[in-house]
Write a protein that holds these residues in place. Sequence first.
Motif, PDB file in Angstrom:
ATOM      1  N   GLU A   1      -2.382   5.894   9.666  1.00 48.19           N
ATOM      2  CA  GLU A   1      -2.744   7.301   9.768  1.00 48.19           C
ATOM      3  C   GLU A   1      -2.580   7.982   8.402  1.00 48.19           C
ATOM      4  O   GLU A   1      -1.817   7.508   7.559  1.00 48.19           O
ATOM      5  CB  GLU A   1      -1.882   7.986  10.823  1.00 48.19           C
ATOM      6  CG  GLU A   1      -2.135   7.465  12.237  1.00 48.19           C
ATOM      7  CD  GLU A   1      -3.572   7.667  12.694  1.00 48.19           C
ATOM      8  OE1 GLU A   1      -4.122   8.773  12.516  1.00 48.19           O
ATOM      9  OE2 GLU A   1      -4.159   6.710  13.240  1.00 48.19           O
ATOM     10  N   PRO A   2      -3.288   9.095   8.179  1.00 45.28           N
ATOM     11  CA  PRO A   2      -3.227   9.768   6.875  1.00 45.28           C
ATOM     12  C   PRO A   2      -1.822  10.111   6.385  1.00 45.28           C
ATOM     13  O   PRO A   2      -1.535   9.986   5.190  1.00 45.28           O
ATOM     14  CB  PRO A   2      -4.062  11.031   7.090  1.00 45.28           C
ATOM     15  CG  PRO A   2      -5.055  10.630   8.129  1.00 45.28           C
ATOM     16  CD  PRO A   2      -4.279   9.716   9.063  1.00 45.28           C
ATOM     17  N   ASP A   3      -0.931  10.505   7.284  1.00 47.44           N
ATOM     18  CA  ASP A   3       0.431  10.830   6.840  1.00 47.44           C
ATOM     19  C   ASP A   3       1.181   9.583   6.380  1.00 47.44           C
ATOM     20  O   ASP A   3       1.955   9.637   5.426  1.00 47.44           O
ATOM     21  CB  ASP A   3       1.214  11.579   7.928  1.00 47.44           C
ATOM     22  CG  ASP A   3       1.366  10.791   9.221  1.00 47.44           C
ATOM     23  OD1 ASP A   3       0.442  10.045   9.595  1.00 47.44           O
ATOM     24  OD2 ASP A   3       2.414  10.933   9.873  1.00 47.44           O
ATOM     25  N   GLU A   4       0.928   8.438   7.014  1.00 49.10           N
ATOM     26  CA  GLU A   4       1.541   7.181   6.580  1.00 49.10           C
ATOM     27  C   GLU A   4       1.002   6.796   5.195  1.00 49.10           C
ATOM     28  O   GLU A   4       1.752   6.380   4.313  1.00 49.10           O
ATOM     29  CB  GLU A   4       1.220   6.054   7.564  1.00 49.10           C
ATOM     30  CG  GLU A   4       1.839   6.207   8.930  1.00 49.10           C
ATOM     31  CD  GLU A   4       1.369   5.114   9.873  1.00 49.10           C
ATOM     32  OE1 GLU A   4       2.180   4.214  10.163  1.00 49.10           O
ATOM     33  OE2 GLU A   4       0.186   5.147  10.307  1.00 49.10           O
ATOM     34  N   TYR A   5      -0.307   6.933   5.029  1.00 46.73           N
ATOM     35  CA  TYR A   5      -0.966   6.623   3.758  1.00 46.73           C
ATOM     36  C   TYR A   5      -0.407   7.498   2.641  1.00 46.73           C
ATOM     37  O   TYR A   5      -0.092   7.016   1.559  1.00 46.73           O
ATOM     38  CB  TYR A   5      -2.467   6.831   3.918  1.00 46.73           C
ATOM     39  CG  TYR A   5      -3.283   6.599   2.671  1.00 46.73           C
ATOM     40  CD1 TYR A   5      -3.674   5.318   2.295  1.00 46.73           C
ATOM     41  CD2 TYR A   5      -3.696   7.665   1.866  1.00 46.73           C
ATOM     42  CE1 TYR A   5      -4.442   5.103   1.160  1.00 46.73           C
ATOM     43  CE2 TYR A   5      -4.464   7.460   0.739  1.00 46.73           C
ATOM     44  CZ  TYR A   5      -4.838   6.172   0.393  1.00 46.73           C
ATOM     45  OH  TYR A   5      -5.595   5.965  -0.744  1.00 46.73           O
ATOM     46  N   ALA A   6      -0.269   8.795   2.892  1.00 44.96           N
ATOM     47  CA  ALA A   6       0.224   9.728   1.881  1.00 44.96           C
ATOM     48  C   ALA A   6       1.653   9.399   1.458  1.00 44.96           C
ATOM     49  O   ALA A   6       2.017   9.567   0.295  1.00 44.96           O
ATOM     50  CB  ALA A   6       0.148  11.164   2.403  1.00 44.96           C
ATOM     51  N   ALA A   7       2.458   8.894   2.387  1.00 45.69           N
ATOM     52  CA  ALA A   7       3.852   8.568   2.093  1.00 45.69           C
ATOM     53  C   ALA A   7       3.980   7.341   1.190  1.00 45.69           C
ATOM     54  O   ALA A   7       5.003   7.147   0.553  1.00 45.69           O
ATOM     55  CB  ALA A   7       4.626   8.353   3.383  1.00 45.69           C
ATOM     56  N   GLY A   8       2.942   6.522   1.137  1.00 45.38           N
ATOM     57  CA  GLY A   8       2.947   5.347   0.277  1.00 45.38           C
ATOM     58  C   GLY A   8       1.904   4.348   0.724  1.00 45.38           C
ATOM     59  O   GLY A   8       1.759   4.103   1.923  1.00 45.38           O
ATOM     60  N   HIS A   9       1.155   3.809  -0.235  1.00 45.46           N
ATOM     61  CA  HIS A   9       0.115   2.833   0.081  1.00 45.46           C
ATOM     62  C   HIS A   9      -0.069   1.869  -1.089  1.00 45.46           C
ATOM     63  O   HIS A   9       0.460   2.102  -2.172  1.00 45.46           O
ATOM     64  CB  HIS A   9      -1.211   3.531   0.431  1.00 45.46           C
ATOM     65  CG  HIS A   9      -1.708   4.437  -0.650  1.00 45.46           C
ATOM     66  ND1 HIS A   9      -1.313   5.759  -0.748  1.00 45.46           N
ATOM     67  CD2 HIS A   9      -2.544   4.217  -1.695  1.00 45.46           C
ATOM     68  CE1 HIS A   9      -1.893   6.310  -1.802  1.00 45.46           C
ATOM     69  NE2 HIS A   9      -2.644   5.388  -2.390  1.00 45.46           N
ATOM     70  N   LEU A  10      -0.820   0.816  -0.868  1.00 45.64           N
ATOM     71  CA  LEU A  10      -1.105  -0.156  -1.910  1.00 45.64           C
ATOM     72  C   LEU A  10      -2.113   0.430  -2.892  1.00 45.64           C
ATOM     73  O   LEU A  10      -3.026   1.164  -2.489  1.00 45.64           O
ATOM     74  CB  LEU A  10      -1.660  -1.449  -1.309  1.00 45.64           C
ATOM     75  CG  LEU A  10      -0.647  -2.431  -0.710  1.00 45.64           C
ATOM     76  CD1 LEU A  10       0.162  -1.832   0.411  1.00 45.64           C
ATOM     77  CD2 LEU A  10      -1.350  -3.695  -0.280  1.00 45.64           C
TER      78      LEU A  10
END
Length: 126
Positions: A38-47
């Motif tokens: 989800e976008p909030d998970e992505y914003a918290a950190g992504h590859l």
Amino acid sequence: MKTAHDLVTAAKSRIQEISVTEAEQAIQQADILIDLREPDEYAAGHLQGAVNIPRGLLEFKMSGSPELSARNLDIVVYCKTSGRAALAANTLHEMGYLKVKSIAGGFDAWVQNGNNIVTLALPAFE
């Protein structure tokens, strides 16, 4: 009645799942790296280099984006722990995509392996 776990297990038997170590090279060779969280998970950190396409929108985004229509795209997908990614990789295969890899253990395994992540910087409102 099947559970989510049953569906993930079945999907994992039909997809190509790669280790975090293998993922580093696969990502370099990929045409697209998809973060299915989800976008909030992505914003918290992504590859690094990942495009956020939440699992619930995947089929629609892939079908509706001409730049993603080629069935020979080299695709790497991941989610938090690899369940959503397994389901997504299976769906992409059903849609005709030929080269799809899912990262075993997902984002959590990537971080536990000591690999770098990117976080979105939020603007300061002062």
